[in-house]
Design a protein around this motif. Structure first.
Motif, PDB file in Angstrom:
ATOM      1  N   TYR A  49      33.832  52.137  31.883  1.00 20.17           N
ATOM      2  CA  TYR A  49      33.704  50.990  32.780  1.00 20.17           C
ATOM      3  C   TYR A  49      33.070  51.400  34.111  1.00 20.17           C
ATOM      4  O   TYR A  49      32.804  50.553  34.970  1.00 20.17           O
ATOM      5  CB  TYR A  49      35.056  50.307  33.013  1.00 20.17           C
ATOM      6  CG  TYR A  49      36.070  51.086  33.835  1.00 20.17           C
ATOM      7  CD1 TYR A  49      36.094  50.996  35.230  1.00 20.17           C
ATOM      8  CD2 TYR A  49      37.035  51.876  33.219  1.00 20.17           C
ATOM      9  CE1 TYR A  49      37.042  51.675  35.980  1.00 20.17           C
ATOM     10  CE2 TYR A  49      37.975  52.566  33.960  1.00 20.17           C
ATOM     11  CZ  TYR A  49      37.980  52.460  35.349  1.00 20.17           C
ATOM     12  OH  TYR A  49      38.924  53.146  36.097  1.00 20.17           O
ATOM     13  N   VAL A 111      39.779  47.573  24.797  1.00 19.22           N
ATOM     14  CA  VAL A 111      40.000  46.144  24.587  1.00 19.22           C
ATOM     15  C   VAL A 111      40.469  45.938  23.155  1.00 19.22           C
ATOM     16  O   VAL A 111      39.785  46.343  22.204  1.00 19.22           O
ATOM     17  CB  VAL A 111      38.709  45.334  24.845  1.00 19.22           C
ATOM     18  CG1 VAL A 111      38.959  43.844  24.575  1.00 19.22           C
ATOM     19  CG2 VAL A 111      38.216  45.528  26.274  1.00 19.22           C
ATOM     20  N   THR A 113      41.736  42.978  20.452  1.00 20.32           N
ATOM     21  CA  THR A 113      41.695  41.537  20.254  1.00 20.32           C
ATOM     22  C   THR A 113      42.211  41.187  18.862  1.00 20.32           C
ATOM     23  O   THR A 113      42.205  42.022  17.956  1.00 20.32           O
ATOM     24  CB  THR A 113      40.263  40.999  20.394  1.00 20.32           C
ATOM     25  OG1 THR A 113      39.527  41.291  19.187  1.00 20.32           O
ATOM     26  CG2 THR A 113      39.529  41.611  21.581  1.00 20.32           C
ATOM     27  N   VAL A 125      44.398  37.118  28.687  1.00 19.75           N
ATOM     28  CA  VAL A 125      44.223  38.573  28.707  1.00 19.75           C
ATOM     29  C   VAL A 125      45.411  39.229  29.406  1.00 19.75           C
ATOM     30  O   VAL A 125      45.834  38.774  30.490  1.00 19.75           O
ATOM     31  CB  VAL A 125      42.916  38.952  29.431  1.00 19.75           C
ATOM     32  CG1 VAL A 125      42.749  40.473  29.484  1.00 19.75           C
ATOM     33  CG2 VAL A 125      41.711  38.294  28.757  1.00 19.75           C
ATOM     34  N   PHE A 127      46.372  42.784  31.086  1.00 23.09           N
ATOM     35  CA  PHE A 127      45.713  43.968  31.640  1.00 23.09           C
ATOM     36  C   PHE A 127      46.784  44.975  32.038  1.00 23.09           C
ATOM     37  O   PHE A 127      47.566  44.739  32.966  1.00 23.09           O
ATOM     38  CB  PHE A 127      44.885  43.528  32.858  1.00 23.09           C
ATOM     39  CG  PHE A 127      44.129  44.617  33.562  1.00 23.09           C
ATOM     40  CD1 PHE A 127      42.833  44.933  33.207  1.00 23.09           C
ATOM     41  CD2 PHE A 127      44.698  45.305  34.623  1.00 23.09           C
ATOM     42  CE1 PHE A 127      42.113  45.914  33.881  1.00 23.09           C
ATOM     43  CE2 PHE A 127      44.007  46.293  35.300  1.00 23.09           C
ATOM     44  CZ  PHE A 127      42.707  46.600  34.926  1.00 23.09           C
ATOM     45  N   VAL A 161      44.135  44.710  27.327  1.00 24.56           N
ATOM     46  CA  VAL A 161      43.183  45.621  27.952  1.00 24.56           C
ATOM     47  C   VAL A 161      43.953  46.743  28.640  1.00 24.56           C
ATOM     48  O   VAL A 161      44.945  46.495  29.336  1.00 24.56           O
ATOM     49  CB  VAL A 161      42.295  44.900  28.988  1.00 24.56           C
ATOM     50  CG1 VAL A 161      41.365  45.891  29.692  1.00 24.56           C
ATOM     51  CG2 VAL A 161      41.490  43.793  28.327  1.00 24.56           C
ATOM     52  N   VAL A 198      36.628  43.570  33.688  1.00 23.91           N
ATOM     53  CA  VAL A 198      37.204  42.547  32.822  1.00 23.91           C
ATOM     54  C   VAL A 198      36.660  41.171  33.197  1.00 23.91           C
ATOM     55  O   VAL A 198      36.284  40.366  32.326  1.00 23.91           O
ATOM     56  CB  VAL A 198      38.741  42.575  32.906  1.00 23.91           C
ATOM     57  CG1 VAL A 198      39.347  41.340  32.239  1.00 23.91           C
ATOM     58  CG2 VAL A 198      39.291  43.840  32.272  1.00 23.91           C
ATOM     59  N   ILE A 202      34.875  40.310  29.783  1.00 23.70           N
ATOM     60  CA  ILE A 202      35.882  40.023  28.760  1.00 23.70           C
ATOM     61  C   ILE A 202      35.490  38.826  27.906  1.00 23.70           C
ATOM     62  O   ILE A 202      35.931  38.694  26.752  1.00 23.70           O
ATOM     63  CB  ILE A 202      37.284  39.819  29.401  1.00 23.70           C
ATOM     64  CG1 ILE A 202      38.381  40.034  28.348  1.00 23.70           C
ATOM     65  CG2 ILE A 202      37.397  38.428  30.045  1.00 23.70           C
ATOM     66  CD1 ILE A 202      38.434  41.415  27.794  1.00 23.70           C
ATOM     67  N   GLY A 207      37.668  36.718  25.441  1.00 20.06           N
ATOM     68  CA  GLY A 207      38.693  36.498  26.447  1.00 20.06           C
ATOM     69  C   GLY A 207      38.258  35.546  27.539  1.00 20.06           C
ATOM     70  O   GLY A 207      37.061  35.280  27.722  1.00 20.06           O
ATOM     71  N   PRO A 209      38.135  35.096  31.480  1.00 18.75           N
ATOM     72  CA  PRO A 209      38.280  35.843  32.741  1.00 18.75           C
ATOM     73  C   PRO A 209      39.145  35.132  33.766  1.00 18.75           C
ATOM     74  O   PRO A 209      39.577  35.761  34.739  1.00 18.75           O
ATOM     75  CB  PRO A 209      36.835  35.991  33.224  1.00 18.75           C
ATOM     76  CG  PRO A 209      36.093  34.868  32.570  1.00 18.75           C
ATOM     77  CD  PRO A 209      36.748  34.679  31.236  1.00 18.75           C
ATOM     78  N   VAL A 212      43.769  36.082  33.324  1.00 17.65           N
ATOM     79  CA  VAL A 212      44.159  37.487  33.264  1.00 17.65           C
ATOM     80  C   VAL A 212      45.507  37.680  33.944  1.00 17.65           C
ATOM     81  O   VAL A 212      45.717  37.225  35.073  1.00 17.65           O
ATOM     82  CB  VAL A 212      43.102  38.382  33.933  1.00 17.65           C
ATOM     83  CG1 VAL A 212      43.558  39.838  33.946  1.00 17.65           C
ATOM     84  CG2 VAL A 212      41.754  38.246  33.227  1.00 17.65           C
TER      85      VAL A 212
END
Length: 545
Positions: A49, A111, A113, A125, A127, A161, A198, A202, A207, A209, A212
């Motif tokens: 990332y 990630v 899913t 999501v 995190f 995540v 993310v 995402i 996902g 955003p 989250v």
């Protein structure tokens, strides 16, 4: 239950197989990744990332990953960040884990899913921010597969995540030199950068955003509380809810308090004669820096939770005592869940077995935890946490577990100072503007000397032990309420038909969902224990800068 019919339709269409013929592929603006599907979960693991924090990027804020051609495999976790290691403390009755795959190149995200997800689903999501006293830990230590699988069973599918952030000196170097360079709290900046990742990407995994929830345990929970305080509470819409498992925003020390640790690294690496010691440290071998870090205290040493490597007040991300920010209303206005283990302090009191008298106890808490307190205030703390094993931690064990004459006393103080009192303050403030829930973990009280110790609740959320904690997480991430949605059959979840009351500051006896032995027992207890001692600790904590 809004996703229940999505789950049923997926089953009917054969979209939740135990094996997927074609491997999943996701394409992001900087490159494509091939994941893996096993049973009902698709995983994309070890994706960068940020750029590798090497060379000039050591001790620097994270930078966007560089673009690459082709497709990279994302089927295994990336290396953990460099760890601080030390010897287990005397009297430890549990096994500590260690990591083999570590590297300075460690800024990876994972990630997970539901296998049937597509980019139009816009799933909530979760995190995850791992703990480890800001000196150790890895996103690989607590895989979220069971959480995702359980969310599908509940008809509330979510995406999980996790990520790595820099630790110890690599993430929390602090000194006048570091502050002048604007390079403080790098580990916290890694966390925020991963949240931004993310927010940007995402949706490519299915996902949403805008849905989250950030969740952390131990140092990860401290980090979640501090993320709510950073930049005067401006989270830039990166999360809509927060879960703090054994940790809340606490009174940080100034950068100057860590100068000695910076100087130790400078001397150990031979940088003391350089005009720019920070530039010299950037060029020092990583192994040499780790060796120096290993000479500094851990939570299992005498200094306990007066951590060598931790977030600091830096006149940038954190400009004041975070607890002052809470009282000023400068926090992210989102719903929360916050909880602790019953005996948070026991694990961190094994490094203080040389403290055996009342005088030594008072000197210890004054010099190590509350250096600005007056002698009268220290005496008041001593009276609030008396030299009486039956009142110490592990709580409720009478005169048992007396490892030393002061052990249970130190454990009671440490647990309340670092965990319970900050949790109660956080709830008392945030519940005035947001929905809030709280829990207490009291399982395993018979564990010798440790009781319901710090981190002993992790299995409640990451395994299939009874799904009570896991279901609460999934409900909260989906509906911003940990209670089971109406109509969920009783044979699906132990939370079905149960009402977990919100924690409210106006209630003289706020409720705690309390995990009890034997599994799967739980009930509701009052969050009123040790009220006067914790109020004293909070008052002293608020006197800190």
């Amino acid at each position: 239950m809004q996703h229940f019919w999505w789950y049923i339709a997926s089953l009917a269409a054969g979209l939740l197989p135990f094996a997927i013929a074609s491997e999943p592929l996701v394409t992001l603006p900087y490159g494509s990744f091939q994941g893996n599907t096993s049973r009902s979960v698709t995983s994309f693991l070890g994706m960068p990332y940020a750029q590798p924090p090497l060379g000039n990027l050591r001790f620097a804020p994270p930078q966007a990953p560089e673009a690459f051609d082709g497709v990279r495999l994302a089927t295994s976790y990336g290396a953990a960040c460099l760890q601080q290691t030390g010897s287990p403390p005397q009297g430890l009755t549990i096994k500590l884990s260690s990591l083999a795959d570590v590297s300075e190149d460690c800024l990876f995200v994972n990630v997970l899913t539901p296998a049937a997800v597509n980019t139009s689903n816009k799933l909530p999501v979760l995190f995850w921010v791992y703990g480890g006293a800001f000196v150790e830990g890895s996103s690989a230590s607590n895989p979220g597969n069971i959480i995702v699988e359980r969310s599908i069973t509940l008809g509330e599918p979510i995406i999980f995540v996790s990520f790595n952030y820099r630790l110890n000196a690599f993430g929390f170097l602090a000194s006048e030199e570091v502050e002048n360079a604007g390079l403080t709290n790098i580990g916290m900046r890694d966390q925020r950068f991963a949240m931004e990742w993310v927010n940007k990407y995402i949706s490519s995994f299915g996902g949403d955003p805008d849905k989250v929830t950030i969740w952390g345990e131990s140092a990860g929970a401290f980090a979640v509380g501090l993320q709510m305080i950073m930049n005067n509470g401006d989270a830039q819409g990166l999360f809509r809810a927060a879960i703090m498992e054994s940790g809340s925003a606490y009174a940080l020390r100034n950068v100057s308090a860590a100068q000695g640790y910076y100087d130790l690294l400078v001397n150990y690496t031979g940088c003391s004669g350089q005009a720019d010691t920070l530039a010299c440290l950037r060029e020092a071998p990583a192994e040499q820096i780790v060796e120096a870090v290993n000479l500094t205290p851990t939570t299992f040493n005498y200094t306990g939770h007066n951590l060598a490597w931790q977030p600091r007040l830096d006149r940038d991300l954190f400009v004041r005592n975070p607890q002052h920010s809470l009282l000023m209303g400068l926090y992210t206005k989102v719903p929360i869940i916050s909880g602790d283990c019953d005996d948070e302090g026991t694990l961190f009191s094994l490094g203080n077995l040389n403290i055996t008298t009342d005088e030594e106890f008072l000197q210890y808490i004054g010099s190590n935890y509350i250096p600005g307190a007056t002698p009268a205030e220290i005496a008041a703390v001593g009276a609030a946490y008396p030299d009486n094993p039956s009142l110490g931690s592990p709580f409720g064990t009478g005169d048992a577990d007396v490892l030393t004459p002061q052990f249970k006393r130190i454990a009671a103080f440490t647990g309340d100072w670092q965990f319970e009192a900050p949790r109660r303050l956080t709830l008392s403030v945030i519940s005035q503007t947001q929905d809030a829930w709280a829990y207490l973990f009291k399982r395993g009280k018979s564990t010798p000397y440790l009781g319901a110790y710090h981190s002993s609740d992790l299995s409640e959320f990451f395994t299939d032990i009874d799904y009570i904690g896991t279901d609460a997480l999934i409900n909260f991430v989906t509906n911003l309420d940990p209670n089971a949605p109406a109509g969920l059959p009783a044979n699906v979840s132990y939370l079905s038909g149960i009402q977990w009351p919100r924690w409210t500051s106006g209630n003289v006896s706020p409720s705690l969902l309390t995990f009890q032995d034997p599994i799967p027992t739980f009930n509701f207890t009052s969050d009123t224990f040790r009220a006067a001692p914790m109020a004293l600790l909070t008052a002293l904590s608020l006197q800190m800068p």
